[in-house]
Design a protein around this motif. Structure first.
Motif, PDB file in Angstrom:
ATOM      1  N   SER A 119       6.200   5.844  15.293  1.00  0.00           N
ATOM      2  CA  SER A 119       5.940   4.553  15.400  1.00  0.00           C
ATOM      3  C   SER A 119       5.095   3.903  14.595  1.00  0.00           C
ATOM      4  CB  SER A 119       5.437   3.845  16.925  1.00  0.00           C
ATOM      5  OG  SER A 119       5.276   2.495  17.043  1.00  0.00           O
ATOM      6  N   GLN A 120       3.815   4.549  14.368  1.00  0.00           N
ATOM      7  CA  GLN A 120       2.828   4.174  13.425  1.00  0.00           C
ATOM      8  C   GLN A 120       3.213   4.449  12.006  1.00  0.00           C
ATOM      9  OE1 GLN A 120      -0.227   2.818  13.949  1.00  0.00           O
ATOM     10  NE2 GLN A 120      -0.050   2.553  11.862  1.00  0.00           N
ATOM     11  N   ILE A 121       4.017   5.443  11.617  1.00  0.00           N
ATOM     12  CA  ILE A 121       4.738   5.688  10.295  1.00  0.00           C
ATOM     13  C   ILE A 121       5.492   4.465   9.955  1.00  0.00           C
ATOM     14  CG2 ILE A 121       6.066   7.232   8.883  1.00  0.00           C
ATOM     15  CD1 ILE A 121       5.263   9.572  10.684  1.00  0.00           C
ATOM     16  N   ALA A 122       6.559   4.125  10.985  1.00  0.00           N
ATOM     17  CA  ALA A 122       7.373   3.116  10.574  1.00  0.00           C
ATOM     18  C   ALA A 122       6.379   1.758  10.518  1.00  0.00           C
ATOM     19  CB  ALA A 122       8.351   2.800  11.727  1.00  0.00           C
ATOM     20  N   GLN A 123       5.510   1.578  11.153  1.00  0.00           N
ATOM     21  CA  GLN A 123       4.576   0.359  10.826  1.00  0.00           C
ATOM     22  C   GLN A 123       4.000   0.513   9.334  1.00  0.00           C
ATOM     23  OE1 GLN A 123       1.771  -0.654  13.912  1.00  0.00           O
ATOM     24  NE2 GLN A 123       3.145  -0.009  15.603  1.00  0.00           N
ATOM     25  N   ASN A 124       3.625   1.468   9.252  1.00  0.00           N
ATOM     26  CA  ASN A 124       2.764   1.843   7.855  1.00  0.00           C
ATOM     27  C   ASN A 124       3.925   1.325   6.569  1.00  0.00           C
ATOM     28  OD1 ASN A 124       0.628   2.398   8.989  1.00  0.00           O
ATOM     29  ND2 ASN A 124       0.847   4.677   8.998  1.00  0.00           N
ATOM     30  N   TYR A 125       5.239   1.651   7.021  1.00  0.00           N
ATOM     31  CA  TYR A 125       6.243   1.685   6.032  1.00  0.00           C
ATOM     32  C   TYR A 125       6.970   0.111   5.963  1.00  0.00           C
ATOM     33  CZ  TYR A 125       6.327   6.119   3.542  1.00  0.00           C
ATOM     34  OH  TYR A 125       6.308   7.292   3.002  1.00  0.00           O
ATOM     35  N   ARG A 126       6.326  -0.544   7.020  1.00  0.00           N
ATOM     36  CA  ARG A 126       6.909  -1.961   7.128  1.00  0.00           C
ATOM     37  C   ARG A 126       8.340  -2.064   7.291  1.00  0.00           C
ATOM     38  NH1 ARG A 126       3.353  -6.576   4.063  1.00  0.00           N
ATOM     39  NH2 ARG A 126       1.256  -5.764   4.541  1.00  0.00           N
ATOM     40  N   ILE A 182      11.178   5.842  -0.811  1.00  0.00           N
ATOM     41  CA  ILE A 182      11.463   6.442  -1.979  1.00  0.00           C
ATOM     42  C   ILE A 182       9.932   6.637  -2.467  1.00  0.00           C
ATOM     43  CG2 ILE A 182      12.136   6.907  -4.341  1.00  0.00           C
ATOM     44  CD1 ILE A 182      14.617   6.764  -2.384  1.00  0.00           C
ATOM     45  N   GLN A 183       9.425   7.928  -2.395  1.00  0.00           N
ATOM     46  CA  GLN A 183       8.083   8.079  -2.802  1.00  0.00           C
ATOM     47  C   GLN A 183       6.959   7.542  -2.372  1.00  0.00           C
ATOM     48  OE1 GLN A 183       8.125  10.790  -4.458  1.00  0.00           O
ATOM     49  NE2 GLN A 183       6.279  11.367  -5.847  1.00  0.00           N
ATOM     50  N   GLY A 184       7.050   7.033  -1.067  1.00  0.00           N
ATOM     51  CA  GLY A 184       6.116   6.410  -0.372  1.00  0.00           C
ATOM     52  C   GLY A 184       5.796   4.943  -1.009  1.00  0.00           C
ATOM     53  N   LYS A 185       6.389   4.397  -1.837  1.00  0.00           N
ATOM     54  CA  LYS A 185       6.137   3.237  -2.515  1.00  0.00           C
ATOM     55  C   LYS A 185       7.394   2.066  -2.388  1.00  0.00           C
ATOM     56  CE  LYS A 185       4.000   5.458  -6.533  1.00  0.00           C
ATOM     57  NZ  LYS A 185       4.120   5.780  -7.911  1.00  0.00           N
ATOM     58  N   TYR A 186       8.562   2.525  -2.460  1.00  0.00           N
ATOM     59  CA  TYR A 186       9.511   1.596  -2.356  1.00  0.00           C
ATOM     60  C   TYR A 186      10.382   2.013  -1.162  1.00  0.00           C
ATOM     61  CZ  TYR A 186       8.130   2.222  -7.222  1.00  0.00           C
ATOM     62  OH  TYR A 186       7.270   2.248  -8.257  1.00  0.00           O
ATOM     63  N   VAL A 203       0.937  -1.144   0.064  1.00  0.00           N
ATOM     64  CA  VAL A 203      -0.076  -0.080   0.091  1.00  0.00           C
ATOM     65  C   VAL A 203       0.744   1.246  -0.116  1.00  0.00           C
ATOM     66  CG1 VAL A 203      -1.745   1.421   1.188  1.00  0.00           C
ATOM     67  CG2 VAL A 203      -1.720  -1.121   1.208  1.00  0.00           C
ATOM     68  N   ALA A 204       0.731   2.162  -1.015  1.00  0.00           N
ATOM     69  CA  ALA A 204       1.654   3.192  -1.076  1.00  0.00           C
ATOM     70  C   ALA A 204       1.216   4.272   0.023  1.00  0.00           C
ATOM     71  CB  ALA A 204       1.424   3.810  -2.448  1.00  0.00           C
ATOM     72  N   GLN A 205       2.053   4.773   0.564  1.00  0.00           N
ATOM     73  CA  GLN A 205       1.849   5.687   1.628  1.00  0.00           C
ATOM     74  C   GLN A 205       1.729   7.285   1.072  1.00  0.00           C
ATOM     75  OE1 GLN A 205       1.416   4.745   4.840  1.00  0.00           O
ATOM     76  NE2 GLN A 205       1.017   2.897   3.512  1.00  0.00           N
ATOM     77  N   PRO A 206       1.004   8.139   1.823  1.00  0.00           N
ATOM     78  CA  PRO A 206       0.845   9.387   1.365  1.00  0.00           C
ATOM     79  C   PRO A 206       2.278  10.224   1.513  1.00  0.00           C
ATOM     80  CG  PRO A 206      -0.157   9.184   3.457  1.00  0.00           C
ATOM     81  CD  PRO A 206       0.022   7.849   3.024  1.00  0.00           C
TER      82      PRO A 206
END
Length: 215
Positions: A165-172, A181-185, A41-44
């Motif tokens: 902590s939540q941001i890190a979880q969203n980015y796995r 990179i760009q909320g995708k990679y 899931v791409a992040q904003p």
């Protein structure tokens, strides 16, 4: 042939094999799943209209300290369409002061001390986990103790530090340093085969990939 000579031949043979394997790995095409990962899931992203690069790090991480010179040099080479920001990650609550330190320095306009904080921890062997120790050290760097403590204990700084902590979880994010990179990679020296050089090449590749995808 002596036993020692045989031993040297084995050592040289293994060394050559490892070097050859490393060279092949460095020269092969950059691939998803091997050198970087695509998030399900791409992040904003905050940098609208730009290419956003995020480095997830922890002040106490020796690998982050080791990667800092290469990453900083890479940042300086980027074009005007690339925006780079750092996000401190605390994998345990007792490490949260490091994240607060980062955001307190940002609030005081002293993000320039970021590499010095890492050196203080990894070279100077300071823990930098108590507000008193941090304030005392920052005073030697020309930072007002009371202004720092006020920022360090502020609601804004604590909220930002806890929110990572939540941001890190969203980015796995399961380790640092990791670059998104760009909320995708995401990539890192660890993901890219344990090589800082390969990780930098992958970052260049992903920035160019994101640039093409924007067109």
């Amino acid at each position: 042939m002596t036993i020692f000579t045989k031993f040297l031949k084995v050592v040289f043979g293994v060394t050559f094999l490892l070097f050859a394997t490393f060279s092949i790995a460095q020269n092969r095409p950059i691939e998803d799943g091997f050198d970087f990962r695509t998030l399900p899931v791409a992040q904003p992203i905050e940098a609208k209209g730009k290419i956003e690069v995020i480095e997830f790090f922890w002040y106490g991480c020796p690998h982050c300290h080791d990667f800092e010179p290469e990453f900083s040099a890479w940042v300086k080479r980027q074009g005007a369409d690339v925006v780079v920001r750092k996000i401190p990650v605390a994998f345990r609550d007792d490490l949260l002061p490091h994240s607060q330190l980062f955001y307190a320095l940002e609030a005081l306009g002293r993000s320039d001390l970021h590499p010095k904080v890492m050196d203080a921890i990894h070279v100077g062997k300071k823990k930098m986990l108590s507000d008193v120790e941090i304030a005392d050290w920052l005073a030697t760097q020309g930072v007002d103790r009371q202004k720092f403590l006020s920022a360090f204990k502020s609601f804004t700084v604590i909220s930002k530090a806890r929110g990572t902590s939540q941001i890190a979880q969203n980015y796995r994010i399961d380790g640092v340093p990791t670059v998104a990179i760009q909320g995708k990679y995401i990539t890192s020296p660890s993901i890219a085969g344990g090589s800082k050089t390969r990780a930098i090449d992958v970052m260049d590749y992903l920035v160019n990939k994101a640039r093409k995808e924007k067109r």
